[in-house]
Each structure stands twice: as structure tokens, then as C-alpha cells.
Design an enzyme around this catalytic site. Sequence first.
Site, PDB file in Angstrom:
ATOM      1  N   LYS A   1     122.640  95.173 -33.557  1.00  7.07           N
ATOM      2  CA  LYS A   1     121.258  94.872 -33.933  1.00  7.07           C
ATOM      3  C   LYS A   1     120.955  95.270 -35.366  1.00  7.07           C
ATOM      4  O   LYS A   1     120.202  94.586 -36.054  1.00  7.07           O
ATOM      5  CB  LYS A   1     120.276  95.531 -32.964  1.00  7.07           C
ATOM      6  CG  LYS A   1     120.347  94.912 -31.573  1.00  7.07           C
ATOM      7  CD  LYS A   1     119.116  95.137 -30.729  1.00  7.07           C
ATOM      8  CE  LYS A   1     119.252  94.336 -29.434  1.00  7.07           C
ATOM      9  NZ  LYS A   1     118.164  94.536 -28.484  1.00  7.07           N
TER      10      LYS A   1
ATOM     11  N   LYS B   1     126.800  87.437 -24.994  1.00 13.28           N
ATOM     12  CA  LYS B   1     125.919  87.610 -23.844  1.00 13.28           C
ATOM     13  C   LYS B   1     124.638  86.771 -24.014  1.00 13.28           C
ATOM     14  O   LYS B   1     124.084  86.725 -25.108  1.00 13.28           O
ATOM     15  CB  LYS B   1     125.557  89.097 -23.758  1.00 13.28           C
ATOM     16  CG  LYS B   1     124.730  89.486 -22.560  1.00 13.28           C
ATOM     17  CD  LYS B   1     124.284  90.931 -22.667  1.00 13.28           C
ATOM     18  CE  LYS B   1     123.058  91.049 -23.537  1.00 13.28           C
ATOM     19  NZ  LYS B   1     121.973  91.852 -23.004  1.00 13.28           N
TER      20      LYS B   1
ATOM     21  N   LYS C   1     117.543  87.272 -24.315  1.00 16.57           N
ATOM     22  CA  LYS C   1     116.202  86.692 -24.429  1.00 16.57           C
ATOM     23  C   LYS C   1     115.708  86.655 -25.863  1.00 16.57           C
ATOM     24  O   LYS C   1     114.742  85.980 -26.161  1.00 16.57           O
ATOM     25  CB  LYS C   1     115.218  87.435 -23.525  1.00 16.57           C
ATOM     26  CG  LYS C   1     115.078  88.932 -23.794  1.00 16.57           C
ATOM     27  CD  LYS C   1     114.015  89.513 -22.872  1.00 16.57           C
ATOM     28  CE  LYS C   1     114.472  90.741 -22.129  1.00 16.57           C
ATOM     29  NZ  LYS C   1     114.761  91.903 -22.970  1.00 16.57           N
TER      30      LYS C   1
HETATM   31  P1  ATP Z   1     117.356  91.600 -25.835  1.00 15.17           P
HETATM   32  O1  ATP Z   1     117.784  90.210 -26.135  1.00 15.17           O
HETATM   33  O2  ATP Z   1     115.883  91.814 -26.044  1.00 15.17           O
HETATM   34  O3  ATP Z   1     118.214  92.658 -26.413  1.00 15.17           O
HETATM   35  P2  ATP Z   1     118.381  91.225 -23.164  1.00 15.17           P
HETATM   36  O4  ATP Z   1     118.001  89.846 -22.775  1.00 15.17           O
HETATM   37  O5  ATP Z   1     119.794  91.456 -23.506  1.00 15.17           O
HETATM   38  O6  ATP Z   1     117.449  91.779 -24.298  1.00 15.17           O
HETATM   39  P3  ATP Z   1     117.568  93.634 -21.834  1.00 15.17           P
HETATM   40  O7  ATP Z   1     116.127  93.855 -21.795  1.00 15.17           O
HETATM   41  O8  ATP Z   1     118.361  94.365 -22.847  1.00 15.17           O
HETATM   42  O9  ATP Z   1     117.894  92.092 -21.959  1.00 15.17           O
HETATM   43  O10 ATP Z   1     118.223  93.889 -20.431  1.00 15.17           O
HETATM   44  C1  ATP Z   1     117.579  94.031 -19.192  1.00 15.17           C
HETATM   45  C2  ATP Z   1     118.584  94.045 -18.090  1.00 15.17           C
HETATM   46  O11 ATP Z   1     119.134  92.762 -17.923  1.00 15.17           O
HETATM   47  C3  ATP Z   1     119.750  94.985 -18.357  1.00 15.17           C
HETATM   48  O12 ATP Z   1     120.177  95.566 -17.159  1.00 15.17           O
HETATM   49  C4  ATP Z   1     120.789  94.053 -18.907  1.00 15.17           C
HETATM   50  O13 ATP Z   1     122.077  94.538 -18.808  1.00 15.17           O
HETATM   51  C5  ATP Z   1     120.540  92.811 -18.067  1.00 15.17           C
HETATM   52  N1  ATP Z   1     120.959  91.632 -18.778  1.00 15.17           N
HETATM   53  C6  ATP Z   1     120.414  91.126 -19.906  1.00 15.17           C
HETATM   54  N2  ATP Z   1     121.064  90.031 -20.297  1.00 15.17           N
HETATM   55  C7  ATP Z   1     122.050  89.836 -19.399  1.00 15.17           C
HETATM   56  C8  ATP Z   1     123.087  88.875 -19.259  1.00 15.17           C
HETATM   57  N3  ATP Z   1     123.232  87.899 -20.133  1.00 15.17           N
HETATM   58  N4  ATP Z   1     123.923  88.974 -18.214  1.00 15.17           N
HETATM   59  C9  ATP Z   1     123.773  89.950 -17.331  1.00 15.17           C
HETATM   60  N5  ATP Z   1     122.842  90.891 -17.399  1.00 15.17           N
HETATM   61  C10 ATP Z   1     121.985  90.857 -18.421  1.00 15.17           C
END
Ligand code: ATP
Length: 332
Positions: A115, A197, A200
Site C-alpha cells: 500500500k 487478490k 474492493k
Molecule cells: P482493501 O481493498 O480495502 O484493502 P479488501 O477487499 O482486501 O480491502 P479487507 O477489508 O482487507 O478487504 O478484508 C476483509 C476480509 O475479507 C478479510 O478477512 C480478508 O482476508 C477477506 N478478503 C478480502 N478480499 C478477499 C479475497 N479476494 N479473497 C478472499 N478473502 C478476501
Amino acid sequence: MVENKKVIFSGIQPSGDLTIGNYLGALKNWVALQDAYEPYYCVVDLHALTVRQNPAELRARTLKNIAIYLASGLDPNKNTIFIQSHVSAHSEASWLLNCFCYMGELSRMTQFKDKSQKVGESVNAGLFTYPVLMAADILLYNTDLVPVGSDQKQHIELARDLAIRFNNLYSPTFKIPEAYIGDSGARIMDLQEPTKKMSKSAENPNAYILIMDPPDVIRKKISRAVTDDVGVVRYCDEQPGISNLINIMSTVTNKKPEDIEKQYEGVGYAQFKSDVADALIEELKPVQEKVKSLLEDKTYIESIYKSGAEKASYVANKTLRKMQRKLGLIPR
Ligand code: ATP
Ligand code: LTN
């Protein structure tokens, strides 16, 4: 409530609308755990502030996320559902733990490295100490298990290290938590760059599918998902795009990837993609309907997060007071 149930804690940032990565990688696992454990789930709004947010959007998204937690099947009688900033113990404990965390430990966090690379010079201190706030979240509840996607494992290791360090320096204060990585759906990948990955906060909306995306949008995004020119539906490292779609289908239908491979022997990508879209649309339909009806009843949502915060504050403050006392801060 039966006492000795193991405690679960997890949270999702309201930093963007929730994706099927959040749903398949987090929420679905949470629902499966609600009977056997005592779970605390929060919307980690303070974590979201590490990236600039539009205030009105942050407010709306925080409430929407509570609605999505409920609509995904979390029963408010079995889970404590709350908003992180409503329990001030999180911020307070985070400061205390900051004083036990080494700069070197935080510099090694891959999420920080990724990040901060994106924002360059203007990287804020909150992004750096983000894992310490996360450790506070977890440790305040005497958490046994933390269900997360595999990307969060390193942060949980840090929470464990901080807990062990504090316990050794003073006396046993924290329970040592463990990560709980669900086996299927653990890592849903970006539809445009399937070695990354799904996230969002990705810039290209074709990279992710939102829980609330309408059926035609889901169909379009899946049909545009990057694949390869092998032409065989196979679950392997060489075909990350197709493997990701298999993984999505497998998590939604509970079929094993091998069985999906067999089912699609000799079938083209277009048909396979269309079936993945159908399965996903079917899975998300009841969730979407429930979210919409919940959002019409703001008073109900408020009653959930208010009673959640009350219960969470009671437990969190007990641990915080213990920390303060051991550190030599004068009880108020
Ligand atoms: P950001 O893009 O804002 O960093 P993110 O979409 O990666 O966020 P988080 O808020 O960091 O989501 O994660 C919330 C939960 O969802 C965590 O347990 C994370 O591991 C899970 N998660 C997020 N994206 C994925 C994914 N692509 N596959 C599986 N689990 C996910
Ligand atoms: N960092 C996590 C969100 C998060 C979390 C937590 C997860 C904040 N606090 C406590 C589990 C437990 C993420 O980005 N997925």
C-alpha cells in the site's frame, strides 16, 4: 449464553463496497462458525481512515456493511456486531501496544509495503501502525480464533508476538490468538489480473464483483474476466484466470474443483463463464434482497450496532483496564 465457547473476532474495512472476495473469503465462513463459537464482528471504520475517505460515503458504507453482515446470515443473537469506533478501547489499547511494537516489525508487513508503494511519499503513519490497531481489536476480546483470508496471516502473527511480549514483560494478560483460514474461497483473485487478490479498493471495477452488483453487471464482469488461450477448464497454476473462476464456482456450489474440471471437459470458456455467472447470481440474490429491505429499516440496524457496542465495550474495557493497571497507569 453457554460460557466456555471459544471466542472469534474479525472485521472488514468499510473502505469500498464489499466484494465477493469479502463474501466468499470472510462472511460465509463467519456464518458457518456462529453456532459453535462466541463471535465478535466489527466494521473497522478506524482502519478505513488510513486511506482518504469521503465522509458521507464512509457513513453510508458503514451502515450498508452492517446490513450485509446481517443479510449474509449472521444472527445478531449469536454474534456481537458493532462499529469499531464505537468502542473507544480499541484506540486506547492501540496506543499502549504501539509502545511495544518495533518499527522493524511494521516495516516487514507486506500489506504496508504494497500500500505504501502505491501512495509513495504521502504514506501516512496510520497505514504503518495499522497492524497494531488490528492487534488491539483482536486482543481486547481474549480472542481464540481470527477468521481471515490468507493475506491477513502476517498481521495475526504480529498480534500474537505483541501478546506474548506483553505477557512476558508483565504477567499473563492476553490470550494468544490463532488465524483461522477457511479452506475454500480463501483467496478470490482479481478478474483482470488473476495473480492479484480481488480487492474492493481496486481502480478498475471490472477487476471485482460487488456483493450488490446486479445480475447483468455480474454476467458482464465474468464474461470479461481475463483467461488464457489454453482452452481447457483446468485448475492449475498456469491458468490463474480459469482457476479463479473454478474456485468461485466451487465455493458457491460446494463442488470440488476436480469435479468442476470433469463437468467442463470439452466445454468452451464462454459456456463455463456463463455457468459461473449463473451460480453466483443465484447465490447473491437472496443476500441482495435482504440488504435492500434491511436498509429501509435504519432503526433496526441502529439497534443492532448499539447493543453490539455496549456488549463489546464491556468486554474490551475489562481487558484495557487490566493493561493500564499492569503498565502503571493510575486507575480512574
Ligand atoms: P482493501 O481493498 O480495502 O484493502 P479488501 O477487499 O482486501 O480491502 P479487507 O477489508 O482487507 O478487504 O478484508 C476483509 C476480509 O475479507 C478479510 O478477512 C480478508 O482476508 C477477506 N478478503 C478480502 N478480499 C478477499 C479475497 N479476494 N479473497 C478472499 N478473502 C478476501
Ligand atoms: N486488516 C483486516 C481488517 C481487520 C481485521 C481486524 C481482521 C481489522 N481488524 C481484526 C480480523 C481481526 C483486513 O484488512 N482484512
